[in-house]
Motif scaffolding. Structure first.
Motif, PDB file in Angstrom:
ATOM      1  N   PHE A  10      30.507 -21.902   7.614  1.00 37.66           N
ATOM      2  CA  PHE A  10      29.960 -22.125   8.948  1.00 37.66           C
ATOM      3  C   PHE A  10      30.494 -21.105   9.950  1.00 37.66           C
ATOM      4  N   ARG A  11      31.804 -20.835   9.902  1.00 37.55           N
ATOM      5  CA  ARG A  11      32.390 -19.862  10.824  1.00 37.55           C
ATOM      6  C   ARG A  11      31.862 -18.453  10.558  1.00 37.55           C
ATOM      7  N   PHE A  12      31.727 -18.120   9.288  1.00 39.84           N
ATOM      8  CA  PHE A  12      31.256 -16.775   8.938  1.00 39.84           C
ATOM      9  C   PHE A  12      29.787 -16.606   9.334  1.00 39.84           C
ATOM     10  N   HIS A  13      29.000 -17.647   9.134  1.00 37.65           N
ATOM     11  CA  HIS A  13      27.595 -17.629   9.553  1.00 37.65           C
ATOM     12  C   HIS A  13      27.509 -17.348  11.052  1.00 37.65           C
ATOM     13  N   ASN A  14      28.330 -18.043  11.843  1.00 39.11           N
ATOM     14  CA  ASN A  14      28.302 -17.864  13.304  1.00 39.11           C
ATOM     15  C   ASN A  14      28.738 -16.463  13.702  1.00 39.11           C
ATOM     16  N   LEU A  15      29.742 -15.934  12.988  1.00 35.34           N
ATOM     17  CA  LEU A  15      30.225 -14.584  13.292  1.00 35.34           C
ATOM     18  C   LEU A  15      29.131 -13.545  13.027  1.00 35.34           C
ATOM     19  N   ILE A  16      28.507 -13.624  11.859  1.00 40.54           N
ATOM     20  CA  ILE A  16      27.468 -12.653  11.509  1.00 40.54           C
ATOM     21  C   ILE A  16      26.268 -12.789  12.445  1.00 40.54           C
ATOM     22  N   LYS A  17      25.922 -14.021  12.792  1.00 39.74           N
ATOM     23  CA  LYS A  17      24.800 -14.242  13.708  1.00 39.74           C
ATOM     24  C   LYS A  17      25.082 -13.589  15.063  1.00 39.74           C
ATOM     25  N   GLU A  18      26.300 -13.745  15.566  1.00 40.92           N
ATOM     26  CA  GLU A  18      26.667 -13.166  16.855  1.00 40.92           C
ATOM     27  C   GLU A  18      26.656 -11.635  16.801  1.00 40.92           C
ATOM     28  N   LEU A  19      27.173 -11.074  15.693  1.00 38.65           N
ATOM     29  CA  LEU A  19      27.170  -9.620  15.539  1.00 38.65           C
ATOM     30  C   LEU A  19      25.746  -9.089  15.367  1.00 38.65           C
ATOM     31  N   ARG A  20      24.914  -9.865  14.648  1.00 39.94           N
ATOM     32  CA  ARG A  20      23.530  -9.445  14.436  1.00 39.94           C
ATOM     33  C   ARG A  20      22.788  -9.322  15.765  1.00 39.94           C
ATOM     34  N   GLU A  21      23.076 -10.215  16.702  1.00 40.83           N
ATOM     35  CA  GLU A  21      22.440 -10.179  18.023  1.00 40.83           C
ATOM     36  C   GLU A  21      22.962  -9.029  18.872  1.00 40.83           C
ATOM     37  N   HIS A  22      24.160  -8.528  18.511  1.00 40.89           N
ATOM     38  CA  HIS A  22      24.823  -7.485  19.306  1.00 40.89           C
ATOM     39  C   HIS A  22      24.531  -6.081  18.771  1.00 40.89           C
ATOM     40  N   LEU A  23      24.192  -5.971  17.473  1.00 43.93           N
ATOM     41  CA  LEU A  23      24.047  -4.668  16.818  1.00 43.93           C
ATOM     42  C   LEU A  23      22.630  -4.455  16.280  1.00 43.93           C
ATOM     43  N   LYS A  24      22.269  -3.184  16.136  1.00 42.23           N
ATOM     44  CA  LYS A  24      20.950  -2.842  15.584  1.00 42.23           C
ATOM     45  C   LYS A  24      21.042  -2.328  14.155  1.00 42.23           C
ATOM     46  N   VAL A  25      22.171  -1.730  13.784  1.00 38.57           N
ATOM     47  CA  VAL A  25      22.304  -1.149  12.442  1.00 38.57           C
ATOM     48  C   VAL A  25      22.440  -2.247  11.389  1.00 38.57           C
ATOM     49  N   PRO A  26      22.148  -1.933  10.111  1.00 38.88           N
ATOM     50  CA  PRO A  26      22.308  -2.918   9.035  1.00 38.88           C
ATOM     51  C   PRO A  26      23.745  -3.433   8.950  1.00 38.88           C
ATOM     52  N   ILE A  27      23.868  -4.726   8.656  1.00 39.99           N
ATOM     53  CA  ILE A  27      25.187  -5.358   8.506  1.00 39.99           C
ATOM     54  C   ILE A  27      25.424  -5.686   7.037  1.00 39.99           C
ATOM     55  N   ASP A  28      26.597  -5.300   6.569  1.00 37.91           N
ATOM     56  CA  ASP A  28      27.035  -5.522   5.186  1.00 37.91           C
ATOM     57  C   ASP A  28      28.243  -6.454   5.242  1.00 37.91           C
ATOM     58  N   VAL A  29      28.413  -7.314   4.235  1.00 44.08           N
ATOM     59  CA  VAL A  29      29.570  -8.222   4.216  1.00 44.08           C
ATOM     60  C   VAL A  29      30.356  -8.081   2.910  1.00 44.08           C
ATOM     61  N   HIS A  30      31.657  -8.236   3.030  1.00 40.94           N
ATOM     62  CA  HIS A  30      32.576  -8.091   1.892  1.00 40.94           C
ATOM     63  C   HIS A  30      33.526  -9.293   1.929  1.00 40.94           C
ATOM     64  N   CYS A  31      33.344 -10.225   1.009  1.00 37.15           N
ATOM     65  CA  CYS A  31      34.109 -11.481   1.067  1.00 37.15           C
ATOM     66  C   CYS A  31      35.081 -11.615  -0.100  1.00 37.15           C
ATOM     67  N   HIS A  32      36.305 -12.025   0.239  1.00 40.09           N
ATOM     68  CA  HIS A  32      37.317 -12.289  -0.792  1.00 40.09           C
ATOM     69  C   HIS A  32      37.393 -13.785  -1.092  1.00 40.09           C
ATOM     70  N   ASN A  33      37.921 -14.080  -2.272  1.00 39.12           N
ATOM     71  CA  ASN A  33      37.792 -15.429  -2.842  1.00 39.12           C
ATOM     72  C   ASN A  33      39.079 -16.245  -2.817  1.00 39.12           C
ATOM     73  N   ASP A  34      39.959 -15.988  -1.865  1.00 34.55           N
ATOM     74  CA  ASP A  34      41.268 -16.655  -1.844  1.00 34.55           C
ATOM     75  C   ASP A  34      41.156 -18.177  -1.789  1.00 34.55           C
ATOM     76  N   PHE A  35      40.121 -18.690  -1.164  1.00 30.43           N
ATOM     77  CA  PHE A  35      39.908 -20.138  -1.112  1.00 30.43           C
ATOM     78  C   PHE A  35      38.659 -20.556  -1.898  1.00 30.43           C
ATOM     79  N   GLY A  36      38.213 -19.674  -2.764  1.00 30.78           N
ATOM     80  CA  GLY A  36      37.041 -19.994  -3.576  1.00 30.78           C
ATOM     81  C   GLY A  36      35.745 -20.011  -2.800  1.00 30.78           C
TER      82      GLY A  36
END
Length: 507
Positions: free
Chosen positions: A173-199
């Motif tokens: 939920f937090r990551f969704h909100n972060l990407i949504k906020e950045l998507r509204e702020h930026l025009k270039v493509p957004i890429d995500v890189h997630c680590h699995n420390d908490f699965g």
């Protein structure tokens, strides 16, 4: 929905898995496999890290693959020049932006970090290459500063923004909100890189795409730093099967790719690994197996089939097995059993399971043969007459097998990395068919230097049919050969029976 781009970092972040180091020939094979799979970007390595790393990246660039090749670099001229000199299509630059990392690692002001980032992007673009910018530890960076630095590099001409959850602390939920906020702020493509420390790497990646991310960073089998990265197979199949979002991945090669990386890393996947694990489409419970035999989607997701990912469905025998699946497996192998005999076989299988034994296909058929009095030893495809195995300090392990194969006398030899490997290769030579050993396990079942070893194997032919068998003995080489030959015997007999049935039906 838009098509999502797949950025694979198996050769870079994946190689940072503790205990993993790919020699250049492995890197080349993995890169070719990733290209065959259809990934859009291959992060081939960190060129400045060493001379060998630079040469590996340059070699992969020169393979002329369809996938674009990426090299990682810090925001340091030496790093960037090394990446540019290697010939990569995309230079991936990064710098820490969270307070804790700024204070304890780079010790620069926030203004310096932005200025250095902008200069690095402009330098790369001046050299005519694509540029990706990562704000390292983005998920622990103040949102206002994150927006500021991303906007600055966007205005400098960056091609892709990467949002990394560097230490794996994001939640969907937090990551969704972060990407949504950045998507509204930026025009270039957004890429995500997630680590699995908490699965949560896969879940966070999924949430990011739904929030507007354009590209996902993944690794084969989820390998990578600490607890690893988002798994390529899981991310792609969630997007495709559950969300209807397409990628360029040729999903029928997912299992094949997983097996290659599994072999090169030496890290065996747990059988319950989603999508590509041995048990992903396996059923033991009688209720489940009965349903799947009638209609696969009764006890499988339905939106994904084993064939879609290059897998196969297996009905496994164990103490939870039902009469229906046992009867079906026996009939498929050419055994005709009445209800009374089926009950005896069923009870014996349960008895073995209750003792903690893994019931193999061979166990089931041996029980059936004893119960119905139809011992098929005279029908064995392979009868071994003599086996010789040579090994030693200065001797290449070699195995020679003299045997009858359907009454045809044959002698075959093979070399291997050890006596067991040589013997198993000789068996494959003996049968003259494409036989793969897909599973091989060995356990000591008694103590001491003369301990009995129990070997469990699964072999598969070129049509995808598989068979499991076991053997035990004090000689691990002989136990291994016995187990493989037991399995191959039944595969070859089954092939002949199927061929005869086909001939009769055509007549």
């Amino acid at each position: 929905m838009k098509r999502i781009s797949v950025f694979d970092t198996t050769l870079r972040d994946g190689e940072q898995t503790p205990g993993v180091s790919f020699p250049i020939n492995y890197k080349i094979q993995i890169a070719k496999q990733l290209d065959k799979l259809g990934v859009d970007y291959i992060e081939a390595g960190f060129p400045v890290a060493s001379k060998g790393e630079f040469e590996a990246v340059k070699t992969i660039v020169n393979l002329d693959l369809d996938s674009k090749i990426c090299g990682l670099a810090r925001i340091v001229k030496e790093d960037i020049d090394s990446a540019l000199d290697s010939g990569v299509d995309l230079v991936h630059i990064f710098i820490s932006t969270s307070k804790i990392q700024i204070d304890y690692t780079i010790k620069k002001s926030r203004e310096e970090i932005i200025n250095d980032s902008v200069e690095a992007v402009e330098y790369i673009k001046d050299h005519g290459r694509e540029c990706m910018f990562s704000a390292m530890d983005a998920t622990r960076t103040e949102i206002d500063y994150l927006k500021e630095i991303y906007k600055a590099v966007e205005e400098a001409g960056v091609d892709i923004i990467n949002v990394p959850d560097t230490v794996g602390v994001a939640t969907p939920f937090r990551f969704h909100n972060l990407i949504k906020e950045l998507r509204e702020h930026l025009k270039v493509p957004i890429d995500v890189h997630c680590h699995n420390d908490f699965g949560l790497a896969v879940a966070n990646t999924h949430a990011a795409v739904l929030a507007g991310a354009d590209q996902v960073q993944v690794t084969v089998n989820g390998i990578g730093e600490r607890a690893g990265n988002a798994s390529l197979a899981e991310v792609v199949m969630i997007l495709k099967s559950l969300e209807g979002i397409e990628t360029n991945i040729r999903t029928e090669y997912l299992v094949e790719t997983s097996r290659l990386v599994e072999r090169f890393t030496g890290f065996r996947l747990p059988p319950n690994t989603p999508i590509v694990g041995d048990n992903a489409f396996s059923h033991e419970s009688g209720i489940h197996a009965h349903g799947v035999i009638k209609e696969a989607s009764t006890f499988e997701p339905g939106v994904i089939t084993p064939e879609m990912v290059g897998h196969r469905r297996r009905i496994v025998i164990g103490k939870h097995a039902g009469r229906h699946q046992i009867k079906k497996m026996l009939e498929d192998a050419g055994y005709i059993v009445n209800e009374e005999d089926l009950t005896k076989i069923f009870e014996k299988v349960k008895e073995l399971g209750d003792k903690g034994k893994k019931v193999t296909d061979l166990d089931l058929f041996t029980i059936a043969e004893v119960v119905i009095g139809e011992l098929r030893k005279e029908d064995r495809a392979i009868v071994v007459d003599e086996i010789t195995v040579l090994t030693g300090n200065k001797i290449t392990p070699t195995a020679v097998i003299n045997a009858n194969v359907f009454n045809d006398s044959r002698v075959k030899s093979a070399i291997g990395v050890g006596p067991v490997d040589a013997a198993l290769k000789a068996v494959r030579e003996l049968v003259g068919e494409t036989i793969k050993i897909t599973e091989f396990k060995m356990d000591a079942i008694t103590g001491g230097s003369d301990a009995l070893a129990e070997v469990y194997v699964t072999v598969e032919d070129d049509s995808g049919k598989s068979f499991t068998a076991r053997a035990a003995g004090p000689d691990i080489v002989m136990a291994s050969i016995d187990a493989v030959i037991n399995a191959v015997n039944y595969l070859m007999i089954k092939k002949r029976l199927d061929s005869k049935k086909k001939e009769k039906s055509e007549d």
